[in-house]
Design a protein around this motif. Structure first.
Motif, PDB file in Angstrom:
ATOM      1  N   TYR A   6       3.890  15.410 -11.984  1.00 39.30           N
ATOM      2  CA  TYR A   6       3.302  15.437 -13.314  1.00 39.30           C
ATOM      3  C   TYR A   6       2.745  14.102 -13.787  1.00 39.30           C
ATOM      4  N   ASP A   7       3.233  13.005 -13.279  1.00 45.28           N
ATOM      5  CA  ASP A   7       2.860  11.719 -13.874  1.00 45.28           C
ATOM      6  C   ASP A   7       2.008  10.847 -12.960  1.00 45.28           C
ATOM      7  N   LEU A   8       1.219  11.472 -12.093  1.00 45.47           N
ATOM      8  CA  LEU A   8       0.389  10.685 -11.178  1.00 45.47           C
ATOM      9  C   LEU A   8      -0.697   9.908 -11.904  1.00 45.47           C
ATOM     10  N   GLY A   9      -0.978  10.269 -13.133  1.00 43.11           N
ATOM     11  CA  GLY A   9      -1.965   9.515 -13.897  1.00 43.11           C
ATOM     12  C   GLY A   9      -1.479   8.151 -14.337  1.00 43.11           C
ATOM     13  N   ASP A  10      -0.190   7.906 -14.236  1.00 48.29           N
ATOM     14  CA  ASP A  10       0.400   6.632 -14.643  1.00 48.29           C
ATOM     15  C   ASP A  10       0.339   5.641 -13.480  1.00 48.29           C
ATOM     16  N   PRO A  11      -0.402   4.548 -13.603  1.00 44.70           N
ATOM     17  CA  PRO A  11      -0.515   3.577 -12.503  1.00 44.70           C
ATOM     18  C   PRO A  11       0.801   2.903 -12.140  1.00 44.70           C
ATOM     19  N   GLU A  12       1.818   3.023 -13.002  1.00 41.02           N
ATOM     20  CA  GLU A  12       3.119   2.427 -12.701  1.00 41.02           C
ATOM     21  C   GLU A  12       4.175   3.474 -12.362  1.00 41.02           C
ATOM     22  N   SER A  13       3.778   4.716 -12.155  1.00 45.92           N
ATOM     23  CA  SER A  13       4.729   5.747 -11.735  1.00 45.92           C
ATOM     24  C   SER A  13       5.254   5.420 -10.341  1.00 45.92           C
ATOM     25  N   VAL A  14       6.377   6.025  -9.974  1.00 46.72           N
ATOM     26  CA  VAL A  14       6.969   5.721  -8.671  1.00 46.72           C
ATOM     27  C   VAL A  14       6.023   6.111  -7.538  1.00 46.72           C
ATOM     28  N   VAL A  15       5.314   7.229  -7.684  1.00 43.59           N
ATOM     29  CA  VAL A  15       4.380   7.636  -6.629  1.00 43.59           C
ATOM     30  C   VAL A  15       3.228   6.644  -6.519  1.00 43.59           C
ATOM     31  N   ALA A  16       2.687   6.201  -7.645  1.00 45.20           N
ATOM     32  CA  ALA A  16       1.598   5.216  -7.626  1.00 45.20           C
ATOM     33  C   ALA A  16       2.055   3.920  -6.965  1.00 45.20           C
ATOM     34  N   ARG A  17       3.292   3.509  -7.230  1.00 49.52           N
ATOM     35  CA  ARG A  17       3.802   2.271  -6.624  1.00 49.52           C
ATOM     36  C   ARG A  17       3.953   2.410  -5.115  1.00 49.52           C
ATOM     37  N   ILE A  18       4.310   3.602  -4.641  1.00 51.44           N
ATOM     38  CA  ILE A  18       4.413   3.819  -3.194  1.00 51.44           C
ATOM     39  C   ILE A  18       3.024   3.823  -2.557  1.00 51.44           C
ATOM     40  N   TRP A  19       2.040   4.423  -3.239  1.00 50.44           N
ATOM     41  CA  TRP A  19       0.650   4.334  -2.769  1.00 50.44           C
ATOM     42  C   TRP A  19       0.223   2.869  -2.645  1.00 50.44           C
ATOM     43  N   ARG A  20       0.596   2.054  -3.601  1.00 51.79           N
ATOM     44  CA  ARG A  20       0.128   0.667  -3.657  1.00 51.79           C
ATOM     45  C   ARG A  20       0.952  -0.287  -2.792  1.00 51.79           C
ATOM     46  N   ASP A  21       2.275  -0.189  -2.872  1.00 50.78           N
ATOM     47  CA  ASP A  21       3.145  -1.206  -2.287  1.00 50.78           C
ATOM     48  C   ASP A  21       3.619  -0.877  -0.881  1.00 50.78           C
ATOM     49  N   PHE A  22       3.577   0.392  -0.503  1.00 49.57           N
ATOM     50  CA  PHE A  22       4.082   0.788   0.815  1.00 49.57           C
ATOM     51  C   PHE A  22       2.997   1.290   1.749  1.00 49.57           C
ATOM     52  N   LEU A  23       2.195   2.249   1.314  1.00 50.24           N
ATOM     53  CA  LEU A  23       1.312   2.977   2.217  1.00 50.24           C
ATOM     54  C   LEU A  23       0.298   2.096   2.935  1.00 50.24           C
ATOM     55  N   PRO A  24      -0.447   1.201   2.259  1.00 54.65           N
ATOM     56  CA  PRO A  24      -1.470   0.437   2.997  1.00 54.65           C
ATOM     57  C   PRO A  24      -0.892  -0.394   4.139  1.00 54.65           C
ATOM     58  N   GLN A  25       0.234  -1.063   3.898  1.00 52.10           N
ATOM     59  CA  GLN A  25       0.840  -1.879   4.951  1.00 52.10           C
ATOM     60  C   GLN A  25       1.396  -1.010   6.074  1.00 52.10           C
ATOM     61  N   ALA A  26       2.017   0.107   5.707  1.00 51.41           N
ATOM     62  CA  ALA A  26       2.575   0.999   6.722  1.00 51.41           C
ATOM     63  C   ALA A  26       1.476   1.596   7.602  1.00 51.41           C
ATOM     64  N   LEU A  27       0.344   1.973   7.006  1.00 56.44           N
ATOM     65  CA  LEU A  27      -0.781   2.463   7.799  1.00 56.44           C
ATOM     66  C   LEU A  27      -1.323   1.368   8.714  1.00 56.44           C
ATOM     67  N   ALA A  28      -1.445   0.162   8.176  1.00 59.42           N
ATOM     68  CA  ALA A  28      -1.986  -0.953   8.962  1.00 59.42           C
ATOM     69  C   ALA A  28      -1.095  -1.279  10.154  1.00 59.42           C
ATOM     70  N   GLU A  29       0.224  -1.173   9.969  1.00 63.42           N
ATOM     71  CA  GLU A  29       1.171  -1.484  11.039  1.00 63.42           C
ATOM     72  C   GLU A  29       1.393  -0.305  11.982  1.00 63.42           C
ATOM     73  N   GLY A  30       0.921   0.875  11.604  1.00 61.37           N
ATOM     74  CA  GLY A  30       1.115   2.058  12.428  1.00 61.37           C
ATOM     75  C   GLY A  30       2.489   2.684  12.281  1.00 61.37           C
ATOM     76  N   SER A  31       3.285   2.217  11.313  1.00 56.25           N
ATOM     77  CA  SER A  31       4.612   2.796  11.103  1.00 56.25           C
ATOM     78  C   SER A  31       4.543   4.084  10.291  1.00 56.25           C
ATOM     79  N   PHE A  32       3.398   4.354   9.678  1.00 52.09           N
ATOM     80  CA  PHE A  32       3.147   5.619   8.982  1.00 52.09           C
ATOM     81  C   PHE A  32       1.809   6.143   9.485  1.00 52.09           C
ATOM     82  N   VAL A  33       1.779   7.405   9.883  1.00 52.59           N
ATOM     83  CA  VAL A  33       0.557   7.984  10.436  1.00 52.59           C
ATOM     84  C   VAL A  33       0.182   9.246   9.670  1.00 52.59           C
TER      85      VAL A  33
END
Length: 344
Positions: free
Chosen positions: A282-309
């Protein structure tokens, strides 16, 4: 001179999708415009066409559908700092979300406005059609696992500090399941999951500790035996059968009796003795929601390192916007460890 844009438009219930010329929309301060190279089709897209205003009634018809896309950044808003023109990205389009609900933000068009906090850069080695399978499944899995209203688990990290705690995720080879396994493993949890035997290798590769055949009539008992020395922090139930199975397991083990239900809710109701929460992010519109923070703080690095596919595997069914109607027809048929994709 802005480029010409074309979009797929749904005019009403059971009406065929139509390709129409539409305006190019420049980005707002925290937005970016992406030229679309691949889109993924979700069942909710086809249900909106079948049911019209009886499904997601806040979406006004006619509308441009679509959530999942990957492409190239064309233009960025004045406050955007993480992206630049030419970047390869995937993102969850907000056009059919309750907080977005505007045609410029929907995926099934040539130029899409994305929100910075629901966008991630993808490595050069990841094809657009592969990246397009990720967004909605990723956000749904992240919400079910980490939001305070659902399981509320500790968030993922590329460092993967093991917690010696277990988590049950049903339907591990599905779009939500494949994302959930990787997110939970990155958060340090031991994942127990279910899948068809032909997909065991996939879920093991994604990091599952143990996988069980959901076709097996004794699957609940086998899970209970396997979990004799392992406490579960709860379960992420994907599909009605998964919720029922999770209920049996949680009621018979030393576990937190909570199921985050990714849907659809079981028609027979929820199992007794278990707290169940059907959720929609419900709260994906909030840039500071937990999901938004995972998009920002985890996903790009994990994709770059290949630890998330990005998984599951894309099943490409067409190569233009006009192919999306056929993709709708295909997404309502059984698909195993694949996601329907159209390239542009």
């Amino acid at each position: 001179m802005p480029p010409t844009n074309h979009a797929i438009v749904l005019s009403g219930a059971k009406q065929p999708l139509a390709l129409q010329e539409t305006s190019y929309t420049p980005p707002g301060p925290h937005e970016l415009v992406v030229k679309t190279y691949a889109v993924a089709i979700n069942a909710v897209d086809a249900y909106k066409q079948l049911l019209g205003d009886n499904f997601l009634p806040y979406i006004n018809l006619p509308c441009v559908p679509g959530n999942d896309l990957a492409g190239e950044v064309i233009e960025v808003g004045s406050a955007v700092t993480r992206f630049h023109p030419g970047d390869r990205v995937c993102g969850e389009a907000a056009g059919t979300a309750d907080f977005g609900n505007r045609q410029a933000e929907s995926a099934f068009q040539e130029y899409v406005v994305l929100r910075e906090h629901l966008t991630a850069r993808i490595p050069d080695g990841v094809a657009y059609e592969r990246a397009a399978v990720l967004p909605l499944g990723f956000s749904t899995a992240a919400y079910g696992l980490f939001h305070e209203s659902t399981l509320g688990l500790e968030v993922p990290s590329v460092k993967k500090e093991r917690k010696n705690k277990g988590l049950l995720i049903t339907s591990g080879a599905s779009s939500v399941g494949a994302n959930a396994i990787q997110l939970a493993v990155a958060a340090g949890y031991d994942v127990y999951t279910t899948a068809s035997p032909k997909n065991f290798e996939l879920v093991w590769r994604l990091g599952a500790k143990e996988v069980f055949d959901y076709h097996d009539e004794g699957v609940a008992e086998k899970l209970i035996v396997s979990l004799e020395a392992q406490k579960l922090v709860g379960a992420l139930g994907i599909n009605a059968g998964g919720v029922a199975l999770a209920g049996k397991v949680l009621n018979s083990t030393e576990s937190v009796r909570f199921i985050a239900d990714a849907g659809p809710p079981p028609p027979e109701g929820y199992p007794e003795g278990i707290e169940c929460k059907f959720f929609i992010p419900y709260d994906l519109g909030d840039p500071e929601s937990v999901v938004a923070r995972i998009w920002r703080d985890f996903l790009p690095q994990a994709l770059a390192e290949g630890s998330f596919v990005p998984e599951p595997e894309p099943l490409i069914v067409g190569k233009s916007l006009k192919a999306i109607q056929g993709a709708y027809n295909r997404v309502l048929k059984p698909v195993s460890a694949q996601k329907i994709v159209v390239t542009l």
